[in-house]
Design a protein around this motif. Structure first.
Motif, PDB file in Angstrom:
ATOM      1  N   PHE A 121      88.506  24.404   9.816  1.00  0.00           N
ATOM      2  CA  PHE A 121      89.452  23.846   8.844  1.00  0.00           C
ATOM      3  C   PHE A 121      90.044  22.529   9.389  1.00  0.00           C
ATOM      4  CE2 PHE A 121      93.858  23.640   7.133  1.00  0.00           C
ATOM      5  CZ  PHE A 121      93.539  23.444   5.803  1.00  0.00           C
TER       6      PHE A 121
ATOM      7  N   GLU B 157      88.124  20.070   7.183  1.00  0.00           N
ATOM      8  CA  GLU B 157      88.952  19.909   5.970  1.00  0.00           C
ATOM      9  C   GLU B 157      90.085  18.911   6.221  1.00  0.00           C
ATOM     10  OE1 GLU B 157      87.844  21.575   3.273  1.00  0.00           O
ATOM     11  OE2 GLU B 157      86.299  22.406   4.598  1.00  0.00           O
TER      12      GLU B 157
ATOM     13  N   LEU C 147      96.233  20.781   3.223  1.00  0.00           N
ATOM     14  CA  LEU C 147      97.002  21.993   2.934  1.00  0.00           C
ATOM     15  C   LEU C 147      97.296  22.116   1.439  1.00  0.00           C
ATOM     16  CD1 LEU C 147      99.480  22.262   5.935  1.00  0.00           C
ATOM     17  CD2 LEU C 147      97.417  23.578   5.473  1.00  0.00           C
TER      18      LEU C 147
ATOM     19  N   ARG D 115      94.235  23.503  -0.406  1.00  0.00           N
ATOM     20  CA  ARG D 115      93.801  24.812   0.048  1.00  0.00           C
ATOM     21  C   ARG D 115      93.984  25.906  -0.993  1.00  0.00           C
ATOM     22  NH1 ARG D 115      96.118  28.531   3.906  1.00  0.00           N
ATOM     23  NH2 ARG D 115      94.352  29.516   4.937  1.00  0.00           N
TER      24      ARG D 115
END
Ligand SMILES: Cc1ncc(COP(=O)(O)O)c(C=O)c1O
Length: 396
Positions: free
Chosen positions: A348, A352, A393, A396
């Motif tokens: 992540f 990400e 975030l 997500r």
């Protein structure tokens, strides 16, 4: 001289670990390089001048450290830390981890146990293993967002060992990281004194890695453990270098401060195989110790600004929490709230979010769910990191 930390030279394509190995090691070439613990800032101009002067002489043969270097270290300890040392206590070396290995060789035997307090800089455990010693852990405790040492836990380790009839294996040393990488604690005098007393009582030498000693970014002050009392000084090996502050780790030069003559002699024997000193490193170290143009002050001011930007940028986010750094330029980010296991969290963060950090779990017990993020970089990179973190975030 005024340093422009906002606009350092480009490090790409300079065989730089932090920048040039991101694609290979993290698999995402666009991830921001915020892992290896060096800064992206040029070293001070007086260090460059000393290096240029040395380069003017075209012979790089075997060298020894000059008296003026020992005097620079003695003056530095007094001026920055109020610690009176003697020049003969200072032993030059090729790097702090190498010196840690020499220290282990000086004060322990193969098979002995060595206490580490994880989560902690992971080469400590490797050094203990490489020297044929065994790690015993006294994990740090995280309480109300601040780490502390577990003193009863430490005492009990000795009890377990000494209850065995032959006192073998024995705990012969405790390795301290001060200030602490990665959790950012600047240990207080009282904590250091208590640790030192336990070591004295239990007949274990304190090996205190103080490589980050200049980098106090909170309100505290760095106290060299050995400066607390003469008794503690005789039982302590202090490891330091100019490399974190002045960004010279590639010059492979460090120094240990060892007041006890016998330990110093054994440290010398143990370190013999690690070779002599680097003539460029000697020149750089002496110039850095004198810090004639306030580089350190400017660096600290800049780092505090970077930390503020990071802290404020993530303050309202759920699932991530900054452990308030008191020292170092390494942030310890608590991401346990995201509920990911270590491998999912690593993916992540790298893929990400787009940050190449040091994964928390590599720092050992207690590191899972955290990431270490290096903000010894231009402010623009910290701003970008915060923006990426927020974006990922939200998505997500
Ligand atoms: C606590 C600590 N000790 C030692 C080192 C490495 O020092 P050297 O490169 O001199 O071996 C680092 C580098 O990150 C560190 O953080």
């Amino acid at each position: 001289m005024r340093y422009d930390f906002d606009n350092p030279p480009d490090r790409r394509n300079t065989l730089c670990n932090k920048w040039d190995r991101v694609a290979d090691l993290f698999g995402n070439p666009d991830a921001l390089p915020m892992w290896v613990a060096d800064t992206d800032f040029p070293c001070p101009e007086p260090v460059m001048e000393a290096l240029r002067a040395r380069l003017e002489h075209p012979i790089f043969g075997y060298h020894y450290p000059p008296d003026s270097l020992y005097e620079a270290v003695v003056d530095r300890m007094w001026e920055h830390h109020g610690w009176r040392i003697r020049p003969e206590w200072v032993v030059l070396g090729p790097g702090v981890i190498s010196d840690l290995r020499s220290a282990l060789g000086a004060v322990s035997r193969p098979g002995d146990e060595i206490v580490l307090q994880p989560p902690v800089y992971y080469p400590f455990a490797a050094a203990v293993g490489d020297e044929g010693r065994r790690v015993v852990e006294n994990p740090l405790l995280l309480e109300d967002g601040r780490y502390r040492m577990d003193f009863p836990g430490l005492e009990s380790l000795f009890e377990v060992v000494t209850s065995f009839p032959a006192r073998d294996p024995r705990i012969s040393a405790v390795v301290l990281c001060s200030p602490h990488n990665p959790v950012g604690r600047v240990w207080e005098r009282g904590e250091l004194g208590r640790l030192g007393q336990i070591c004295l009582r239990q007949n274990a030498v304190l090996i205190s890695d103080e490589i980050h000693c200049d980098l106090v970014v909170g309100d505290g002050a760095h106290v060299p453990a050995a400066s607390i009392s003469a008794e503690l000084a005789r039982n302590t090996i202090t490891l330091m270098s100019a490399n974190k502050t002045y960004n010279t780790p590639g010059l492979k030069t460090s120094f240990a401060i060892i007041p006890d003559e016998d330990i110093r002699r054994r440290f010398g024997f143990a370190g013999r195989a690690r070779g002599g000193v680097n003539c460029l490193g000697l020149a750089a170290l002496e110039a850095a110790m004198r810090d004639p143009d306030d580089y350190l002050e400017q660096l600290l001011e800049y780092l505090r600004g970077n930390i503020r930007v990071f802290r404020e940028g993530i303050a309202d986010l759920d699932g991530v929490k900054l452990v308030e750094p008191e020292g170092t330029y390494l942030l310890w980010l608590d991401m346990r709230g995201l509920g990911l296991d270590d491998h999912a969290l690593a993916r992540f963060v790298v893929n990400e979010i787009g940050i190449a950090p040091d994964y928390g779990y590599v720092f050992g017990t207690g590191g899972g769910g955290f990431q270490r993020i290096n903000v010894g970089c231009p402010r623009s990179m910290v701003v970008e990191a915060v923006s990426r973190l927020r974006g990922a975030l939200r998505a997500r």
